[in-house]
Design an enzyme around this catalytic site. Structure first.
Site, PDB file in Angstrom:
ATOM      1  N   LYS A   6       0.861  -1.179   0.000  1.00  0.00           N
ATOM      2  CA  LYS A   6       0.000   0.000   0.000  1.00  0.00           C
ATOM      3  C   LYS A   6       0.897   1.227   0.000  1.00  0.00           C
ATOM      4  CE  LYS A   6      -3.394   2.389   2.941  1.00  0.00           C
ATOM      5  NZ  LYS A   6      -4.168   2.304   4.207  1.00  0.00           N
ATOM      6  N   ASP A 103     -13.800   3.055   9.932  1.00  0.00           N
ATOM      7  CA  ASP A 103     -13.970   3.115   8.474  1.00  0.00           C
ATOM      8  C   ASP A 103     -14.265   1.721   7.907  1.00  0.00           C
ATOM      9  OD1 ASP A 103     -14.225   4.542   6.140  1.00  0.00           O
ATOM     10  OD2 ASP A 103     -12.097   4.471   5.645  1.00  0.00           O
TER      11      ASP A 103
END
Length: 296
Positions: A6, A103
Site C-alpha cells: 500500500k 472506516d
C-alpha cells in the site's frame, strides 16, 4: 512470497500520524479476520505498508457487480458476515487494546483464496483504554454511507459506531446494493430507507439479492435482516454490541427484539448529482472523507 504493498500518495488524507497509527496498531493485532502487516518503509515523502497478499481483492469487487455476484453464494456470504463480526468483536473486546475501526466498509474487507474475510485499513482507527466507553473529535473521518449519526453530526464515536457500519455492510451483503446511490427505489436514497420500508410492510424477502434468495432459508434471511436493522438504529444505546451480534448470528434460539427505524432512513436523492439533501452531507460509500462536524 507474494505481498501487497500500500503506497500512500503525498496528497492523500493519511499523513505521517495516520501512517504511524496504522503500523503500530496492526503490528499488535493477531486474528484470522484481520489483515496481517508484514512490514513498512518510510523514506522522505514515500510511505509504504507491506501486507499479506490476498488473492480475491475486496468484498465490493464481488457484491456490487452483477457479473461477479453469483460467485459469492449464500454459504460464502455467511462465512464472510460471521468473519467480519468475529474480527470486530476481537477489536472491541478481545485484543489487548480496545480499538474502534471508524472506516468499516466493503472495500476495506479483503478476501483470501478461500474467500475468508480480513478487515483492513486501520489508518483511521482509535485506541481506547478498557475503561473508556466513547470519544469525540472535531475532525470527522470515514465514509458517510457507513457513518453512525452521532459520529457524522457530533463527532462522537464508540464501539457502537462500528456496529452501525457493520449493519450497513450486512444489508449490502444481503441485497447486493450500495447504501447510497439508491435512486432506483423512488424517494429512497439509501438502502436503510428501503430496507425499513420493506421490513415494515412485511415484504423483506424483496431485499435479498436474486442470486442468494433461492438458497437462503426464509427464517434465516429474516433473522439476518433483523440483526442488520438492529445495528443501524438511530440511537446508539439501542444497537447491540458485537458480542450480542455474534451470539445472534450463531444461534437461531436467541430472541431478537424488534428494531426501531434506522438512522438516515428518510433521506432523499438528487437525481442529477446523487448526493444527500439532508442535514448531514454524505459522500459515496467508497470514498473516505474528512469533515468538521456541526453540533445539532
Amino acid at each position: 512470497m507474494d505481498v501487497a504493498v500500500k503506497r500512500l500518495a503525498s496528497h492523500s488524507g493519511q499523513g505521517f500520524i495516520e501512517f504511524k497509527n496504522e503500523v503500530e496498531l496492526i503490528a499488535k493485532l493477531q486474528h484470522n479476520n484481520l489483515v496481517k502487516l508484514m512490514g513498512c518503509c518510510i523514506q522522505g515523502e514515500e510511505k509504504l505498508l507491506v501486507y499479506e497478499y490476498l488473492q480475491n481483492k475486496s468484498l465490493d469487487f464481488f457484491i456490487y457487480d452483477g457479473k461477479r455476484t453469483a460467485l459469492v453464494d449464500w454459504t460464502k456470504r455467511r462465512v464472510i458476515i460471521e468473519g467480519i463480526a468475529q474480527g470486530l468483536l476481537y477489536l472491541h473486546k478481545h485484543s489487548r487494546l480496545r480499538i474502534i475501526h471508524r472506516d468499516l466498509k466493503a472495500s476495506n474487507i479483503l478476501l483470501d483464496k478461500d474467500m475468508n474475510p480480513k478487515i483492513s485499513d486501520f489508518g483511521l482507527a482509535k485506541i481506547f483504554s478498557s475503561n473508556d466507553i466513547q470519544g469525540s473529535t472535531k475532525r470527522v473521518v470515514g465514509t458517510y454511507g457507513y457513518m453512525s449519526p452521532e459520529y457524522a453530526s457530533e463527532g462522537i464515536y464508540s464501539i457502537k459506531s462500528d456496529v452501525f457500519s457493520f449493519g450497513v455492510l450486512l444489508l449490502e451483503i444481503l441485497s447486493g446494493k450500495r447504501n447510497s446511490g439508491f435512486h432506483q427505489y423512488g424517494d429512497f436514497l439509501n438502502l436503510l430507507g428501503y430496507s425499513w420500508q420493506v421490513w415494515e410492510g412485511g415484504r423483506w424477502p424483496e431485499l435479498l439479492e436474486s442470486s442468494i434468495a433461492k438458497e437462503i432459508h426464509t427464517s434465516e434471511a429474516r433473522r439476518y435482516i433483523k440483526i442488520a436493522l438492529m445495528c443501524v438504529q438511530e440511537n446508539a444505546d439501542d444497537r447491540p454490541t458485537m458480542s450480542d451480534v455474534v451470539a445472534m448470528l450463531n444461534s437461531e434460539n436467541v430472541i431478537l427484539p424488534e428494531p426501531n427505524h434506522p438512522a438516515f432512513f428518510n433521506l432523499r436523492v438528487s437525481k442529477v448529482h446523487e448526493s444527500f439533501s439532508a442535514v448531514v452531507p454524505c459522500s459515496h460509500n467508497d470514498l473516505t472523507i474528512t469533515a468538521e462536524p456541526d453540533g445539532r
